[in-house]
Scaffold this motif. Sequence first.
Motif, PDB file in Angstrom:
ATOM      1  N   VAL A  19       0.883  -0.983   0.094  1.00 59.17           N
ATOM      2  CA  VAL A  19      -0.130  -0.383   0.171  1.00 59.17           C
ATOM      3  C   VAL A  19       1.133   0.993   0.414  1.00 59.17           C
TER       4      VAL A  19
ATOM      5  N   LEU B 100      -4.397   4.429  -1.901  1.00 59.75           N
ATOM      6  CA  LEU B 100      -6.007   4.488  -1.167  1.00 59.75           C
ATOM      7  C   LEU B 100      -6.159   6.506  -1.749  1.00 59.75           C
TER       8      LEU B 100
ATOM      9  N   VAL C 148      -9.399   2.065   0.076  1.00 59.24           N
ATOM     10  CA  VAL C 148      -8.629   1.613  -1.902  1.00 59.24           C
ATOM     11  C   VAL C 148      -9.311   2.252  -2.726  1.00 59.24           C
TER      12      VAL C 148
ATOM     13  N   ARG D  81      -8.408  -0.617   3.591  1.00 61.87           N
ATOM     14  CA  ARG D  81      -7.221  -1.497   3.539  1.00 61.87           C
ATOM     15  C   ARG D  81      -7.199  -3.162   4.274  1.00 61.87           C
TER      16      ARG D  81
END
Length: 305
Positions: free
Chosen positions: A139, A181, A187, A240
């Motif tokens: 991420v 994000l 997301v 997430r």
Amino acid sequence: MPKYAYLQGEFIPLEDANVSIMTHAFLYGTAVFEGIRAYWSDKDNQLYIFRAKEHYERLANSCRIMRMDPGHTVEEMTEITRVLLEKNEMKGNAYIRPMVYKCNHQVGVKLSGLDDDFLLFATEMGDYLDLSKGLRCKVSSWRHVSDNAIPMRCKCSGAYANAALIKTEALDDGYDEAIVLTDDGHVSEGSAENIFIVRGGKLVTPPETDDLLPGITRDTVMVLAEKVLNIPVEIRRIDRTELYIAEEAFFCGTGAQIAPITSVDNRPIGNGEVGPISKKMQEIYFQVVRGQLKEFSHWCTPVFK
Ligand SMILES: Cc1ncc(COP(=O)(O)O)c(C=O)c1O
């Protein structure tokens, strides 16, 4: 190497298709573009442009947002693309890059009172991401540009500085790709591809309102899931931590095609191997883009007459 490009209303040799260092689009990122693929079919001895209509409709929308005029209809841009590929005698998989850009040689950051030009080039292209194995993803520490900063409904070249920061961080940190994000922590998508996860046997993807580019491949995946694979699709926000407990995940995009994800932030997705739905979707996608499924052959524009 392809021989021709299209610039300022003409097919010209690729080596002559240049713009000035004073071009507004180069100075300020004031260009909108598409990435389109064409797939070679050995079976049909034919090159098919995939979903040209939808790509050029999106380009027209990008132009509306950026106050540009492509100077051509969707049908005309599709035909210019077909002719370019034909003139280049491309008999293998190709990547096509159309662009509408502010072409004045002028300093001053604004959108109005400037001229626009439509350009196009095509090149040979293989896989953009490694499809032979699943991708290791992180991420991103960067957030996605938001609709109120640089809208992704407009595929604007300036927005790709954000994508470059995201992708570079992932590669520098030893990952294959990143998931980005939204500003409020949901997301959105990959650096240059949309994302699907599988939860409870359903495909889940974030809504267009979560700052993502409304992908043509995302749409293709949703149609194929429902019409061919009989898998329900849910469009909703994704947290997430849902990534960590998903049964499967994959990216999709013109460049990425269908690219399975096998870990996120060092947590294996499912059993850490490419999942069955991702694999099946990849197989069907590669048949569809080569015009092999009759039901979807209207998505494929043949290049050679
Ligand atoms: C940021 C971003 N998201 C998603 C996609 C996938 O869009 P498409 O399927 O229309 O190629 C792309 C494609 O290049 C992209 O740049």
